[in-house]
Design an enzyme around this catalytic site. Structure first.
Site, PDB file in Angstrom:
ATOM      1  CE  LYS A 161      -3.330   2.908   0.789  1.00  0.00           C
ATOM      2  NZ  LYS A 161      -4.384   3.185  -0.145  1.00  0.00           N
ATOM      3  CB  CYS A 180      -3.898   8.584  -0.206  1.00  0.00           C
ATOM      4  SG  CYS A 180      -5.629   8.508   0.261  1.00  0.00           S
TER       5      CYS A 180
HETATM    6  N1  SAJ Z   1      -1.562  14.720  -9.242  1.00  0.00           N
HETATM    7  C1  SAJ Z   1      -0.654  15.434 -10.021  1.00  0.00           C
HETATM    8  N2  SAJ Z   1      -0.294  14.933 -11.227  1.00  0.00           N
HETATM    9  C2  SAJ Z   1      -0.806  13.781 -11.719  1.00  0.00           C
HETATM   10  C3  SAJ Z   1      -1.723  13.036 -10.915  1.00  0.00           C
HETATM   11  C4  SAJ Z   1      -2.081  13.525  -9.679  1.00  0.00           C
HETATM   12  O1  SAJ Z   1      -0.161  16.490  -9.618  1.00  0.00           O
HETATM   13  O2  SAJ Z   1      -0.439  13.421 -12.855  1.00  0.00           O
HETATM   14  C5  SAJ Z   1      -1.950  15.207  -7.897  1.00  0.00           C
HETATM   15  C6  SAJ Z   1      -3.442  15.522  -7.741  1.00  0.00           C
HETATM   16  O3  SAJ Z   1      -3.765  16.798  -8.223  1.00  0.00           O
HETATM   17  C7  SAJ Z   1      -3.601  15.412  -6.231  1.00  0.00           C
HETATM   18  C8  SAJ Z   1      -2.617  14.300  -5.850  1.00  0.00           C
HETATM   19  O4  SAJ Z   1      -1.723  14.178  -6.944  1.00  0.00           O
HETATM   20  O5  SAJ Z   1      -3.208  16.609  -5.582  1.00  0.00           O
HETATM   21  C9  SAJ Z   1      -3.264  12.946  -5.536  1.00  0.00           C
HETATM   22  O6  SAJ Z   1      -4.294  12.650  -6.472  1.00  0.00           O
HETATM   23  P1  SAJ Z   1      -4.545  11.194  -7.091  1.00  0.00           P
HETATM   24  O7  SAJ Z   1      -5.708  11.260  -7.989  1.00  0.00           O
HETATM   25  O8  SAJ Z   1      -3.276  10.712  -7.693  1.00  0.00           O
HETATM   26  O9  SAJ Z   1      -4.808  10.257  -5.836  1.00  0.00           O
HETATM   27  P2  SAJ Z   1      -5.829  10.193  -4.585  1.00  0.00           P
HETATM   28  O10 SAJ Z   1      -5.122  10.726  -3.369  1.00  0.00           O
HETATM   29  O11 SAJ Z   1      -7.176  10.737  -4.889  1.00  0.00           O
HETATM   30  O12 SAJ Z   1      -5.972   8.573  -4.443  1.00  0.00           O
HETATM   31  C10 SAJ Z   1      -4.811   7.776  -4.302  1.00  0.00           C
HETATM   32  C11 SAJ Z   1      -4.879   6.602  -5.288  1.00  0.00           C
HETATM   33  N3  SAJ Z   1      -3.562   5.984  -5.377  1.00  0.00           N
HETATM   34  C12 SAJ Z   1      -2.930   5.782  -6.555  1.00  0.00           C
HETATM   35  O13 SAJ Z   1      -3.363   6.167  -7.629  1.00  0.00           O
HETATM   36  C13 SAJ Z   1      -1.624   5.051  -6.487  1.00  0.00           C
HETATM   37  C14 SAJ Z   1      -5.934   5.608  -4.848  1.00  0.00           C
HETATM   38  O14 SAJ Z   1      -5.928   4.454  -5.662  1.00  0.00           O
HETATM   39  C15 SAJ Z   1      -5.699   5.194  -3.379  1.00  0.00           C
HETATM   40  O15 SAJ Z   1      -6.723   4.330  -2.926  1.00  0.00           O
HETATM   41  C16 SAJ Z   1      -5.748   6.430  -2.527  1.00  0.00           C
HETATM   42  O16 SAJ Z   1      -4.700   7.301  -2.976  1.00  0.00           O
HETATM   43  C17 SAJ Z   1      -5.559   6.021  -1.070  1.00  0.00           C
HETATM   44  O17 SAJ Z   1      -6.568   5.945  -0.332  1.00  0.00           O
HETATM   45  O18 SAJ Z   1      -4.445   5.680  -0.680  1.00  0.00           O
END
Ligand code: SAJ
Length: 401
Positions: A202, A256
């Site tokens: 995780k 996360c």
């Molecule tokens: N972000 C970027 N660039 C990108 C992708 C995301 O800057 O190319 C930023 C987003 O704007 C945001 C942050 O990253 O600020 C996180 O967003 P996210 O959509 O990547 O993730 P979360 O926090 O909504 O959900 C994540 C997911 N993990 C992964 O994709 C590895 C989800 O599957 C997990 O279940 C969740 O964390 C968790 O609960 O751990």
């Protein structure tokens, strides 16, 4: 019929409890917050998640789910409580410990105890040792495992069922017992391992994403100096069949990805060099954005002899949601509000109607009025705006790419 107790009815616990209840299981959902318990027992919900309201109402009406503030004797205990971090980014597992202590006296032979909360490596084994130290009669008589959630907020009900899951017991018998439990409602593949590997898995998933975003954010800083459009650059580099660079932004937020890497770096500070640096880069990116806004405002005033009107577009931690937890956009806005005296600020968040700290402005009005437009979050509303070349645009999230 087996009785199942979910402890923690938050963003993950409630949807999971509801999905398992919808398969015809009798579920007790436990939360320390009486308001949450009363809301759920009325067939309502306290969080925003598509489809969840209908599902909870359904399982409450049919009597499959019942909420309470008290844990009761069950056959399965699923722990889905928060694991925040303390002052120095060290994981705080006190919620898991408290719940485990509460469950110990009511555990009986044949029970299954599963932790889903994001946890530092070794937590499940530590809880097992603690349980057996208090109840030596249960040694080899109960099953203890770790199975992390991996769902994306906004798509939880689908991903809970269709995502693959990793299941790690403290021994093979525990892994098998937990496997049977998840098999009853998960359509994705279930992968067996041990508890430590499941915990690390995780943390690895979210650290991997954090590191990849840090790479994109570092590129954006380099490109800014080198006068190269980072969006065009990444698009071109991604034409390579084995390159897949993520998107730069104004930082990384949410509960996360901006948190879990610390669970590795605080326990393995000497080894986790890249993981720590990725965190630093992503945190620095938000600070850099705030500085850039302040400097642009100063330059505007020097050239035009008047204060600029600045519209700050977006507060949420990612596009098209209303969640401000650990949001870099919120941090940047606060920083600019504190330090930028030479500007009139308009703050925009189309997914929130009213906020008790930020005075919010309609996005079309703010865009029209502004001398400087700052795009912090790539909300769909902003993508529909016609880009006005006469304005100064600070695009940190690729709206005008
Ligand atoms: N972000 C970027 N660039 C990108 C992708 C995301 O800057 O190319 C930023 C987003 O704007 C945001 C942050 O990253 O600020 C996180 O967003 P996210 O959509 O990547 O993730 P979360 O926090 O909504 O959900 C994540 C997911 N993990 C992964 O994709 C590895 C989800 O599957 C997990 O279940 C969740 O964390 C968790 O609960 O751990």
């Amino acid at each position: 019929m087996k009785e199942i107790c979910f402890v923690g009815l938050g963003y993950i616990g409630l949807p999971t409890a509801a999905v398992v209840a919808s398969k015809g299981n009798k579920i007790l959902g436990v939360d320390i917050n009486l308001n949450v318990v009363e809301t759920i027992n009325k067939g309502e919900i306290h969080i925003v998640e598509p489809g969840l309201k209908e599902l909870v109402k359904d399982v409450i009406d049919q009597g499959f789910l019942k909420a309470s503030t008290k844990i009761k004797e069950s056959d399965y205990y699923i722990i889905v409580v928060p694991t925040p971090f303390k002052g120095n980014h060290e994981p705080d597992i006190s919620f898991i410990e408290t719940v485990t202590k509460e469950i110990i006296p009511i555990l009986k032979k044949g029970d299954t105890f599963i932790i889903e909360s994001t946890s530092p490596v070794g937590t499940t084994e530590r809880m097992a040792e603690y349980i057996f130290s208090k109840r030596p009669d249960l040694l080899n008589e109960i099953y203890i495992a770790y199975c992390p959630e991996r769902v994306l907020p906004g798509n939880v009900l689908h991903e809970l069922v269709y995502n693959d899951r990793v299941i790690g017991g403290i021994n093979n018998k525990s892994t098998e017992k937990a496997f049977e439990f998840y098999e009853s409602f998960v359509e994705g593949d279930l992968h067996r391992t041990n508890a430590r590997t499941a915990e690390m898995c995780k943390l690895t998933e979210n650290s991997s994403r954090d590191s990849q975003i840090a790479f994109a954010n570092e590129l954006s800083l380099i490109c800014d100096k080198a006068n190269i459009n980072v969006w065009e650059l990444i698009n071109l580099a991604n034409k390579h069949p084995r390159v897949n660079i993520l998107k730069p932004g104004c930082g990384v937020g949410g509960h996360c990805i901006a948190v879990d890497p610390y669970f590795i770096s605080s326990e393995f500070p000497l080894e986790a060099k890249m993981i720590s640096t990725a965190r630093e880069i992503n945190n620095y990116k938000a600070f850099w954005c705030a500085e850039k806004i302040n400097n642009t405002a100063l330059e505007f005033q020097l050239h035009n002899g008047k204060k600029p009107k600045i519209s700050i577009m977006g507060l949420a931690f990612k596009p098209d949601i209303d969640d401000l937890r650990e949001s870099p956009a919120k941090y940047i806005t606060q920083k600019v509000m504190q330090s930028c005296n030479n500007a009139d600020l308009m703050i925009v968040e189309p997914n929130i109607e009213k906020h008790n700290v930020f005075k919010l402005t309609d996005y079309t009005f703010a865009y029209k009025e502004a001398d400087i437009v700052v795009f912090l979050v790539a909300h769909k509303e902003f993508k529909s705006l016609k880009i006005d070349e006469s304005k100064i645009i600070l695009d940190f999230c690729g709206i005008s790419k």
